[in-house]
Enzyme design. Structure first.
Site, PDB file in Angstrom:
ATOM      1  N   ASP A 132     -72.070   6.214 -35.996  1.00 55.11           N
ATOM      2  CA  ASP A 132     -73.235   7.049 -36.076  1.00 55.11           C
ATOM      3  C   ASP A 132     -74.475   6.364 -35.490  1.00 55.11           C
ATOM      4  OD1 ASP A 132     -74.825   9.072 -37.048  1.00 55.11           O
ATOM      5  OD2 ASP A 132     -75.017   8.271 -39.039  1.00 55.11           O
ATOM      6  N   CYS A 186     -61.484  28.161 -41.893  1.00 55.79           N
ATOM      7  CA  CYS A 186     -62.672  28.744 -42.537  1.00 55.79           C
ATOM      8  C   CYS A 186     -62.459  30.236 -42.818  1.00 55.79           C
ATOM      9  CB  CYS A 186     -63.909  28.565 -41.655  1.00 55.79           C
ATOM     10  SG  CYS A 186     -64.580  26.892 -41.718  1.00 55.79           S
ATOM     11  N   CYS A 189     -64.752  33.267 -44.674  1.00 49.80           N
ATOM     12  CA  CYS A 189     -65.702  32.684 -45.634  1.00 49.80           C
ATOM     13  C   CYS A 189     -67.060  32.413 -44.982  1.00 49.80           C
ATOM     14  CB  CYS A 189     -65.133  31.380 -46.198  1.00 49.80           C
ATOM     15  SG  CYS A 189     -66.242  30.537 -47.331  1.00 49.80           S
ATOM     16  N   CYS A 192     -71.205  28.737 -46.891  1.00 48.95           N
ATOM     17  CA  CYS A 192     -72.220  27.772 -46.443  1.00 48.95           C
ATOM     18  C   CYS A 192     -73.418  28.475 -45.807  1.00 48.95           C
ATOM     19  CB  CYS A 192     -71.608  26.752 -45.478  1.00 48.95           C
ATOM     20  SG  CYS A 192     -70.828  27.455 -44.011  1.00 48.95           S
ATOM     21  N   CYS A 196     -77.458  28.383 -47.585  1.00 51.17           N
ATOM     22  CA  CYS A 196     -78.501  27.517 -47.010  1.00 51.17           C
ATOM     23  C   CYS A 196     -79.890  28.110 -47.234  1.00 51.17           C
ATOM     24  CB  CYS A 196     -78.263  27.311 -45.514  1.00 51.17           C
ATOM     25  SG  CYS A 196     -79.521  26.253 -44.781  1.00 51.17           S
ATOM     26  N   CYS A 212     -83.019  22.174 -40.971  1.00 50.98           N
ATOM     27  CA  CYS A 212     -82.162  21.632 -42.028  1.00 50.98           C
ATOM     28  C   CYS A 212     -82.972  20.758 -42.991  1.00 50.98           C
ATOM     29  CB  CYS A 212     -81.063  20.817 -41.353  1.00 50.98           C
ATOM     30  SG  CYS A 212     -79.924  20.042 -42.488  1.00 50.98           S
ATOM     31  N   CYS A 239     -79.347  16.642 -47.979  1.00 54.04           N
ATOM     32  CA  CYS A 239     -78.983  17.889 -48.658  1.00 54.04           C
ATOM     33  C   CYS A 239     -77.474  18.068 -48.564  1.00 54.04           C
ATOM     34  CB  CYS A 239     -79.687  19.066 -47.994  1.00 54.04           C
ATOM     35  SG  CYS A 239     -79.206  20.665 -48.676  1.00 54.04           S
TER      36      CYS A 239
END
Length: 308
Positions: A132, A186, A189, A192, A196, A212, A239
């Protein structure tokens, strides 16, 4: 009889497991053709906000051979961070990945051990470790190597353990057996997307980074936008909402990495404690933590923003 490629692949995967990685997948180091137009479109729409570094090294993000000369394979690894204990209910919230020691250090050490093992067991292999911290599209590589699929919240998902894990890579100049991607599970669905609070998931599989909560509380150095007041749901650093509501995370299991265990104060501090946090306490609690990135002033700013 195993050929050398298969033998080396097996050796690497077995050692990755011994080092505590959740799983290991391998893909050919080549240009990420499918990702190129997606990344370009995301940047053109300014979905990276103030994260200007996302504009740099466009070609390197898509082609590992430009990062590591002569590279043949991208070894993708997952490391679980799902905690066995969570913060008290009456607390401002930290993203679960930030409970323990900064993951960059923990994973980099493991990757160095894996690379050393490869060099000792196989011979002269050149490679670099990435956590990362360089222009590597880690989720894309993990998906390409069959470790999961990228969900509608743009995180990597697996049926067995959900999404609470770090992704890292070794890019090496050794040819290996390559894994194949898994299918998307997924379905219909939209948990998410619906959950948010800042509507950052603008459409399935597209996250506007500049909307975000993680971006606001970690990346944004300016004042927090007033139109977001009351939308942070008590998150003071990062989050987890889109992951917390994901049905696949019912299968998350606690990590077994002692370095990821939370500092006891993180688990016990209440909103009142956080309101009154001093710089000394901040340094003590977050001594080797990813939270240091936001600094004491940044965390205080976030906490003030959460107050009524």
């Amino acid at each position: 009889m195993l050929n050398n490629k298969s033998k080396y692949t097996q050796l690497i995967k077995t050692e990755a497991k011994r080092l505590g990685f959740l799983s290991c997948g391998i893909s050919r180091a080549e240009f990420l053709e499918e990702e190129a137009p997606r990344l370009e479109s995301w940047l053109n729409k300014n979905m990276h906000g103030e994260m200007r570094y996302m504009e740099n090294h466009f070609d390197k993000r898509l082609d590992p051979t430009l990062l590591v000369e002569g590279s043949k394979s991208v070894v993708s690894l997952l490391l679980n961070y799902y905690p066995n204990q969570e913060q008290t209910a009456n607390s401002y919230k930290l993203s679960k990945y930030a409970y323990g020691k900064d993951y960059h250090f923990v994973i980099k050490d493991k990757l160095k051990l894996l690379l050393t093992f490869i060099q000792e067991e196989i011979g002269e292999v050149y490679g670099r470790a990435f956590v990362d911290s360089a222009p590597v599209l880690d989720k894309a590589w993990a998906a390409k190597s069959g470790l999961g699929w990228i969900g509608k919240h743009s995180n990597l998902l697996t049926q067995k353990v959900g999404s609470f894990y770090f992704i890292a890579e070794l890019i090496i100049d050794l040819e290996l057996d390559y894994d194949t991607p898994v299918t998307d599970h997924c379905g219909t669905c939209t948990a998410c997307i619906d959950a948010c609070p800042t509507e950052a998931i603008t459409e399935p599989y597209v996250v506007d980074g500049s909307k975000c909560i993680s971006y606001f509380t970690i990346e944004l150095k300016d004042n927090l936008p007033t139109e977001m007041k009351g939308k942070f749901n008590d998150w003071m650093f990062g989050c987890d909402i889109c992951q917390d509501v994901c049905p696949w995370n019912r299968f998350s299991k606690s990590h077994n990495e002692p370095l990821f265990n939370a500092h006891p104060d993180i688990l016990s501090m209440t909103k009142k404690d956080w309101d009154e946090i001093t710089e000394d306490t901040f340094k003590k609690v977050f001594k080797a933590s990813a939270v240091k990135r936001t600094k004491y002033s940044g965390l205080k700013r976030n906490i003030e923003f959460l107050k009524d």
